[in-house]
Design a protein around this motif. Structure first.
Motif, PDB file in Angstrom:
ATOM      1  N   ILE A  40       0.865  -1.180   0.000  1.00 55.59           N
ATOM      2  CA  ILE A  40       0.000   0.000   0.000  1.00 55.59           C
ATOM      3  C   ILE A  40       0.899   1.226   0.000  1.00 55.59           C
ATOM      4  CG2 ILE A  40      -1.818   1.240   1.217  1.00 55.59           C
ATOM      5  CD1 ILE A  40      -2.490  -1.437   2.618  1.00 55.59           C
ATOM      6  N   SER A  41       0.769   2.054  -1.014  1.00 56.64           N
ATOM      7  CA  SER A  41       1.605   3.252  -1.109  1.00 56.64           C
ATOM      8  C   SER A  41       0.783   4.495  -0.858  1.00 56.64           C
ATOM      9  CB  SER A  41       2.244   3.324  -2.504  1.00 56.64           C
ATOM     10  OG  SER A  41       1.235   3.364  -3.502  1.00 56.64           O
ATOM     11  N   ASP A  42       1.495   5.586  -0.551  1.00 57.47           N
ATOM     12  CA  ASP A  42       0.854   6.888  -0.341  1.00 57.47           C
ATOM     13  C   ASP A  42      -0.267   6.799   0.687  1.00 57.47           C
ATOM     14  OD1 ASP A  42       2.495   8.017  -2.331  1.00 57.47           O
ATOM     15  OD2 ASP A  42       1.094   7.358  -3.888  1.00 57.47           O
ATOM     16  N   CYS A  43       0.032   6.179   1.833  1.00 54.99           N
ATOM     17  CA  CYS A  43      -0.981   5.955   2.864  1.00 54.99           C
ATOM     18  C   CYS A  43      -0.408   6.225   4.246  1.00 54.99           C
ATOM     19  CB  CYS A  43      -1.465   4.502   2.807  1.00 54.99           C
ATOM     20  SG  CYS A  43      -3.205   4.332   2.435  1.00 54.99           S
ATOM     21  N   GLU A  44      -1.236   6.828   5.103  1.00 53.06           N
ATOM     22  CA  GLU A  44      -0.886   6.921   6.515  1.00 53.06           C
ATOM     23  C   GLU A  44      -1.213   5.574   7.158  1.00 53.06           C
ATOM     24  OE1 GLU A  44      -2.206   9.282  10.610  1.00 53.06           O
ATOM     25  OE2 GLU A  44      -3.247   9.674   8.708  1.00 53.06           O
ATOM     26  N   GLN A  45      -0.213   4.940   7.737  1.00 56.11           N
ATOM     27  CA  GLN A  45      -0.395   3.618   8.343  1.00 56.11           C
ATOM     28  C   GLN A  45      -0.792   3.777   9.807  1.00 56.11           C
ATOM     29  OE1 GLN A  45      -0.014   0.723   6.597  1.00 56.11           O
ATOM     30  NE2 GLN A  45       0.702   1.690   4.696  1.00 56.11           N
ATOM     31  N   ILE A  46      -1.910   3.173  10.189  1.00 61.04           N
ATOM     32  CA  ILE A  46      -2.406   3.244  11.566  1.00 61.04           C
ATOM     33  C   ILE A  46      -2.572   1.829  12.098  1.00 61.04           C
ATOM     34  CG2 ILE A  46      -4.277   4.019  13.074  1.00 61.04           C
ATOM     35  CD1 ILE A  46      -4.886   6.188  10.980  1.00 61.04           C
ATOM     36  N   ASP A  47      -1.808   1.500  13.140  1.00 55.24           N
ATOM     37  CA  ASP A  47      -1.891   0.183  13.773  1.00 55.24           C
ATOM     38  C   ASP A  47      -2.838   0.277  14.963  1.00 55.24           C
ATOM     39  OD1 ASP A  47      -1.597  -2.290  14.891  1.00 55.24           O
ATOM     40  OD2 ASP A  47       0.571  -2.144  15.222  1.00 55.24           O
ATOM     41  N   LEU A  48      -3.958  -0.441  14.901  1.00 58.68           N
ATOM     42  CA  LEU A  48      -4.971  -0.381  15.949  1.00 58.68           C
ATOM     43  C   LEU A  48      -4.663  -1.300  17.122  1.00 58.68           C
ATOM     44  CD1 LEU A  48      -8.162  -0.237  13.714  1.00 58.68           C
ATOM     45  CD2 LEU A  48      -6.983   1.654  14.819  1.00 58.68           C
ATOM     46  N   ALA A  49      -3.674  -2.158  16.976  1.00 56.38           N
ATOM     47  CA  ALA A  49      -3.188  -2.999  18.087  1.00 56.38           C
ATOM     48  C   ALA A  49      -4.301  -3.814  18.743  1.00 56.38           C
ATOM     49  CB  ALA A  49      -2.475  -2.138  19.123  1.00 56.38           C
ATOM     50  N   GLY A  50      -5.057  -4.504  17.928  1.00 58.19           N
ATOM     51  CA  GLY A  50      -6.079  -5.400  18.449  1.00 58.19           C
ATOM     52  C   GLY A  50      -7.470  -4.794  18.437  1.00 58.19           C
ATOM     53  N   GLY A  51      -8.417  -5.533  18.999  1.00 65.88           N
ATOM     54  CA  GLY A  51      -9.793  -5.077  19.052  1.00 65.88           C
ATOM     55  C   GLY A  51     -10.566  -5.356  17.782  1.00 65.88           C
TER      56      GLY A  51
END
Length: 388
Positions: A40-51
């Motif tokens: 995935i390019s040109d994306c802000e990566q957000i790790d939700l860490a579960g849930g």
């Protein structure tokens, strides 16, 4: 708005769960669900860490929040405050609800709702619960303001529906005619029956005329009997009728809700509503409505709100708590409980751009953590609201 890639949580798209998957958002809308590891390019990566990441909750009946009651100030500012008060509990779309009040209040609410809906800040429409209700089933409404629906009222409501995309009106069978219901339905107004002693036959005539739902099933309506099935029986049996339920352990016994869920003939379904008052998210133990004090009483699954005489006065419920109640007490799977808070109310309210995580839909999201408590919400792709 930059593209975002949300990963690290189990995704529920409104129909099924996706494991090891990433949700892509672009320009405030759902772009796709892709397998983890896909480039995935040109994306802000957000790790939700579960849930669990699910569609934001949709509430068709909200009287108040943030310490504010719509009846006290039927303005767009109040509507925004109410929506903001419920967002930490996973609700990303709601219908501010005006209960029976003096003449003129409805006009103010209609004008305010047209502005609020256009702003795209979580107000999805307007619910008018009164004044065309039955005094015999008044609940906490003031009977002195209740009256039959006049043709001039129908004209006003059909006109309002041109400026408010989602307008729900709760009416008592005693106060309306099938012809009036047909006019409203044909103009796009979503007509619900409630606060009524209607028998089943009268209810079925109004359903066939275009009434589409019932307001807080079981509460303030004729109950189910084996010879007199009442509005409850008519609503459960009619295939096209939808019903909101208040799942707080006070308004309806869980056993009755379990029976209703099994009995409901579709494709119309039951869905969660809160019927919430101003105290949601607040520490206070009372507030006033139409000059009367309503008290918060502790105990049970959640606290209850009542007048001095014990009459229930709305609820102290939020949508995340309703989802937890559904899983714990109503024998619902997690997926079905989430649908009752998102996909089903979206279908009932004809909000076709939300309620599911499908390409092109609004990126209205809720992230649930341990115990199904809210970690975060997103409104149109923008993070808002903290744990509730």
């Amino acid at each position: 708005m930059a593209r975002q890639a949300l990963s690290g949580a189990r995704l529920f798209d409104g129909t099924r769960f996706h494991d090891n998957s990433t949700l892509l958002i672009a320009n405030g809308k759902i772009e796709a669900i892709v397998p983890d590891g896909e480039t995935i390019s040109d994306c802000e990566q957000i790790d939700l860490a579960g849930g669990i990441l699910a569609p934001g909750f949709i509430d068709a009946q909200v009287n108040g929040g943030s310490g504010r009651m719509l009846n006290d100030d039927p303005s767009s500012a109040s509507m925004f405050m109410i929506a903001e008060g419920h967002r930490p509990f996973g609700t990303t779309s709601l219908l501010p609800t005006l209960i029976t009040d003096v003449e003129g209040t409805v006009e103010h609410a209609i004008s305010a709702a047209a502005v609020a809906v256009a702003a795209g800040r979580g107000v999805a429409g307007l619910h008018l619960e009164g004044p065309h209700l039955a005094p015999s089933r008044k609940g906490t409404h003031l009977a002195k303001y209740m009256r039959p629906l006049q043709d001039s009222d129908v004209d006003r409501l059909t006109s309002a529906a041109t400026g408010i995309s989602t307008l729900v009106v709760t009416l008592a069978a005693e106060q309306v005619t099938p012809a009036q219901v047909s006019r409203l339905a044909n103009a796009g107004v979503i007509v619900c029956l409630g606060h009524t002693d209607s028998d089943a036959a009268s209810a079925l005539r109004l359903f066939d005329a275009g009434a589409r739902g019932v307001t807080h099933l079981f509460n303030a309506m004729s109950g189910f009997g084996h010879r007199q099935p009442g509005l409850v029986g008519a609503a459960l049996d009619h295939p096209d009728v939808w019903g909101g339920i208040i799942a707080d352990g006070h308004h309806v016994d869980p056993l009755a809700l379990r029976v209703a869920l099994r009995a409901k003939r579709g494709p119309g379904r039951l869905y969660f509503v809160t019927d919430a008052m101003s105290l949601v998210g607040q520490e206070r133990d009372h507030f006033t409505l139409n000059g009367r004090t309503i008290w918060r009483k502790q105990g049970g699954y959640c606290s209850r709100l009542a007048l001095e005489d014990g009459t229930l006065a709305g609820s102290d419920l939020d949508m995340a708590s309703a989802v937890r109640f559904g899983v714990q007490y109503l024998d619902l799977s997690l997926g079905e409980a989430l649908r009752m808070a998102s996909a089903y109310p979206a279908d009932f309210l004809r909000l076709h751009d939300r309620g599911r995580l499908m390409p092109g839909m609004r990126a209205d999201l809720v992230h649930l953590g341990e115990g199904l408590h809210v970690r975060q919400t997103w409104l149109g792709g923008a993070a808002s609201g903290q744990a509730g």
